[in-house]
Scaffold this motif. Structure first.
Motif, PDB file in Angstrom:
ATOM      1  N   LEU A  88       0.825  -1.208   0.000  1.00  0.00           N
ATOM      2  CA  LEU A  88       0.000   0.000   0.000  1.00  0.00           C
ATOM      3  C   LEU A  88       0.863   1.263   0.000  1.00  0.00           C
ATOM      4  O   LEU A  88       0.564   2.237  -0.699  1.00  0.00           O
ATOM      5  CB  LEU A  88      -0.936  -0.010   1.208  1.00  0.00           C
ATOM      6  N   ASN A  89       1.928   1.256   0.784  1.00  0.00           N
ATOM      7  CA  ASN A  89       2.852   2.393   0.786  1.00  0.00           C
ATOM      8  C   ASN A  89       3.438   2.632  -0.601  1.00  0.00           C
ATOM      9  O   ASN A  89       3.449   3.751  -1.115  1.00  0.00           O
ATOM     10  CB  ASN A  89       3.980   2.142   1.784  1.00  0.00           C
ATOM     11  N   ALA A  90       3.956   1.543  -1.190  1.00  0.00           N
ATOM     12  CA  ALA A  90       4.622   1.660  -2.485  1.00  0.00           C
ATOM     13  C   ALA A  90       3.658   2.106  -3.577  1.00  0.00           C
ATOM     14  O   ALA A  90       4.006   2.918  -4.441  1.00  0.00           O
ATOM     15  CB  ALA A  90       5.268   0.325  -2.861  1.00  0.00           C
ATOM     16  N   GLU A  91       2.438   1.587  -3.543  1.00  0.00           N
ATOM     17  CA  GLU A  91       1.454   1.978  -4.554  1.00  0.00           C
ATOM     18  C   GLU A  91       1.129   3.467  -4.445  1.00  0.00           C
ATOM     19  O   GLU A  91       0.972   4.162  -5.458  1.00  0.00           O
ATOM     20  CB  GLU A  91       0.179   1.142  -4.397  1.00  0.00           C
ATOM     21  N   ARG A  92       1.055   3.983  -3.231  1.00  0.00           N
ATOM     22  CA  ARG A  92       0.758   5.401  -3.061  1.00  0.00           C
ATOM     23  C   ARG A  92       1.939   6.272  -3.498  1.00  0.00           C
ATOM     24  O   ARG A  92       1.742   7.365  -4.042  1.00  0.00           O
ATOM     25  CB  ARG A  92       0.379   5.684  -1.599  1.00  0.00           C
ATOM     26  N   ARG A 100      -1.515   9.837 -10.333  1.00  0.00           N
ATOM     27  CA  ARG A 100      -2.754   9.066 -10.243  1.00  0.00           C
ATOM     28  C   ARG A 100      -3.402   9.272  -8.878  1.00  0.00           C
ATOM     29  O   ARG A 100      -2.800   9.810  -7.964  1.00  0.00           O
ATOM     30  CB  ARG A 100      -2.467   7.576 -10.480  1.00  0.00           C
ATOM     31  N   SER A 101      -4.614   8.789  -8.731  1.00  0.00           N
ATOM     32  CA  SER A 101      -5.317   8.862  -7.454  1.00  0.00           C
ATOM     33  C   SER A 101      -4.536   8.083  -6.403  1.00  0.00           C
ATOM     34  O   SER A 101      -4.026   6.988  -6.687  1.00  0.00           O
ATOM     35  CB  SER A 101      -6.720   8.262  -7.594  1.00  0.00           C
ATOM     36  N   PRO A 102      -4.436   8.605  -5.171  1.00  0.00           N
ATOM     37  CA  PRO A 102      -3.692   7.885  -4.126  1.00  0.00           C
ATOM     38  C   PRO A 102      -4.303   6.537  -3.773  1.00  0.00           C
ATOM     39  O   PRO A 102      -3.638   5.685  -3.177  1.00  0.00           O
ATOM     40  CB  PRO A 102      -3.733   8.850  -2.929  1.00  0.00           C
ATOM     41  N   ASP A 103      -5.568   6.332  -4.128  1.00  0.00           N
ATOM     42  CA  ASP A 103      -6.228   5.053  -3.848  1.00  0.00           C
ATOM     43  C   ASP A 103      -6.084   4.053  -4.984  1.00  0.00           C
ATOM     44  O   ASP A 103      -6.599   2.936  -4.892  1.00  0.00           O
ATOM     45  CB  ASP A 103      -7.719   5.283  -3.565  1.00  0.00           C
ATOM     46  N   HIS A 104      -5.379   4.460  -6.039  1.00  0.00           N
ATOM     47  CA  HIS A 104      -5.215   3.555  -7.187  1.00  0.00           C
ATOM     48  C   HIS A 104      -4.358   2.351  -6.799  1.00  0.00           C
ATOM     49  O   HIS A 104      -3.340   2.485  -6.112  1.00  0.00           O
ATOM     50  CB  HIS A 104      -4.552   4.287  -8.343  1.00  0.00           C
ATOM     51  N   LEU A 105      -4.786   1.181  -7.238  1.00  0.00           N
ATOM     52  CA  LEU A 105      -4.009  -0.041  -7.035  1.00  0.00           C
ATOM     53  C   LEU A 105      -3.827  -0.738  -8.376  1.00  0.00           C
ATOM     54  O   LEU A 105      -4.788  -0.896  -9.132  1.00  0.00           O
ATOM     55  CB  LEU A 105      -4.715  -1.000  -6.068  1.00  0.00           C
ATOM     56  N   SER A 106      -2.605  -1.158  -8.666  1.00  0.00           N
ATOM     57  CA  SER A 106      -2.375  -1.949  -9.872  1.00  0.00           C
ATOM     58  C   SER A 106      -3.035  -3.313  -9.700  1.00  0.00           C
ATOM     59  O   SER A 106      -3.271  -3.767  -8.569  1.00  0.00           O
ATOM     60  CB  SER A 106      -0.874  -2.114 -10.118  1.00  0.00           C
ATOM     61  N   GLU A 107      -3.320  -3.970 -10.794  1.00  0.00           N
ATOM     62  CA  GLU A 107      -4.000  -5.263 -10.725  1.00  0.00           C
ATOM     63  C   GLU A 107      -3.204  -6.310  -9.949  1.00  0.00           C
ATOM     64  O   GLU A 107      -3.774  -7.050  -9.130  1.00  0.00           O
ATOM     65  CB  GLU A 107      -4.315  -5.768 -12.130  1.00  0.00           C
ATOM     66  N   PRO A 108      -1.865  -6.422 -10.152  1.00  0.00           N
ATOM     67  CA  PRO A 108      -1.115  -7.408  -9.362  1.00  0.00           C
ATOM     68  C   PRO A 108      -1.184  -7.135  -7.855  1.00  0.00           C
ATOM     69  O   PRO A 108      -1.273  -8.071  -7.054  1.00  0.00           O
ATOM     70  CB  PRO A 108       0.321  -7.254  -9.888  1.00  0.00           C
ATOM     71  N   ARG A 130      -1.764   6.761  11.292  1.00  0.00           N
ATOM     72  CA  ARG A 130      -0.571   7.608  11.336  1.00  0.00           C
ATOM     73  C   ARG A 130      -0.503   8.628  10.204  1.00  0.00           C
ATOM     74  O   ARG A 130       0.365   9.504  10.202  1.00  0.00           O
ATOM     75  CB  ARG A 130       0.686   6.743  11.292  1.00  0.00           C
ATOM     76  N   GLY A 131      -1.440   8.532   9.252  1.00  0.00           N
ATOM     77  CA  GLY A 131      -1.389   9.429   8.108  1.00  0.00           C
ATOM     78  C   GLY A 131      -0.273   8.987   7.156  1.00  0.00           C
ATOM     79  O   GLY A 131       0.571   8.160   7.508  1.00  0.00           O
ATOM     80  N   PHE A 132      -0.289   9.543   5.972  1.00  0.00           N
ATOM     81  CA  PHE A 132       0.726   9.137   5.003  1.00  0.00           C
ATOM     82  C   PHE A 132       1.063  10.281   4.078  1.00  0.00           C
ATOM     83  O   PHE A 132       0.179  10.895   3.497  1.00  0.00           O
ATOM     84  CB  PHE A 132       0.243   7.943   4.174  1.00  0.00           C
ATOM     85  N   SER A 133       2.326  10.588   3.964  1.00  0.00           N
ATOM     86  CA  SER A 133       2.815  11.599   3.033  1.00  0.00           C
ATOM     87  C   SER A 133       3.730  10.898   2.042  1.00  0.00           C
ATOM     88  O   SER A 133       4.801  10.391   2.434  1.00  0.00           O
ATOM     89  CB  SER A 133       3.579  12.691   3.772  1.00  0.00           C
ATOM     90  N   PRO A 134       3.342  10.795   0.777  1.00  0.00           N
ATOM     91  CA  PRO A 134       4.149  10.060  -0.193  1.00  0.00           C
ATOM     92  C   PRO A 134       5.589  10.553  -0.248  1.00  0.00           C
ATOM     93  O   PRO A 134       5.841  11.753  -0.276  1.00  0.00           O
ATOM     94  CB  PRO A 134       3.426  10.315  -1.516  1.00  0.00           C
ATOM     95  N   ALA A 135       6.510   9.655  -0.225  1.00  0.00           N
ATOM     96  CA  ALA A 135       7.934   9.986  -0.320  1.00  0.00           C
ATOM     97  C   ALA A 135       8.629   8.823  -1.020  1.00  0.00           C
ATOM     98  O   ALA A 135       8.117   7.706  -1.048  1.00  0.00           O
ATOM     99  CB  ALA A 135       8.538  10.222   1.053  1.00  0.00           C
TER     100      ALA A 135
END
Length: 212
Positions: A88-92, A100-108, A130-135
């Motif tokens: 989930l972290n990596a996808e965001r 892309r939308s932060p809720d987007h998930l690839s099919e795999p 804890r919240g999430f700030s993409p980095a």
């Protein structure tokens, strides 16, 4: 990785500069978890990692995703939670970089998370708490996830865990190569083959190594 250092003309080491450090970590762990017959299947992959050091920061994230998705369906429950959180972290992170939308998930990733709904729920709760700030995914963090993923597969109660580890390294190399469009063609290595029924003396071997 030691053979890769040799092929690259570097000092003999299992941490050669010619290979991305996270990919090298994956290769070392997979190698150490295999029996002899399966380990021999890695030999043909060695030339492919020479020069594989992509600059694109998404490459490390992609490798982490590959390892976490492979481990999530088969690892022990405590490892599954870590793998789900890593996915989930990596996808965001990738969604943020690629607009892309932060809720987007690839099919795999969606498929892997569906296999372990409890781990996914736990991971989502952690992110919400804890919240999430993409980095950017740090190489040290990616290497840790990779090592835990390989260990999780190696300890899984499944019959094909060694096959899965070989496939994971194959997939990891392909992912890194996808982010290295200018990587040179893999080295072609010709191993000496003894002719049937011919006894090779030291002089014969020298003559074959230095024709003319």
């Amino acid at each position: 990785m030691e053979m890769a250092s040799f092929l690259a003309g570097e000092r003999w080491s299992d941490r050669p500069a010619c290979t991305d450090p996270v990919l090298a970590e994956l290769a070392r762990w997979v190698n150490d978890m295999l029996d002899h017959p399966h380990r021999q299947r890695l030999v043909m992959m060695v030339p492919e990692v020479v020069g594989l050091t992509p600059d694109d920061p998404r490459a490390t994230t992609g490798l982490l995703l590959t390892a976490a998705r492979a481990a999530l369906p088969v690892a022990a429950p405590e490892r599954q939670c870590i793998m789900a959180l890593a996915i989930l972290n990596a996808e965001r992170v990738l969604a943020d970089r690629e607009g892309r939308s932060p809720d987007h998930l690839s099919e795999p990733s969606r498929s892997a998370l569906t296999s372990s709904p409890g781990a996914e729920s736990w991971a989502r709760a952690q992110l919400a708490r804890r919240g999430f700030s993409p980095a950017a995914v740090r190489p040290s963090s990616a290497a840790k996830v990779v090592s835990l993923a390989v260990d999780g597969i190696a300890r899984a109660w499944i019959d094909d865990r060694q096959e899965r580890l070989v496939d994971l390294l194959r997939d990891g190399i392909d992912v890194m190569a996808a982010f290295s469009p200018l990587v040179p063609d893999p080295l072609v290595v010709s191993w000496p083959v003894r002719e049937p029924g011919v006894r090779q003396t030291a002089a014969t071997r020298k003559a074959r190594s230095h024709p003319g």
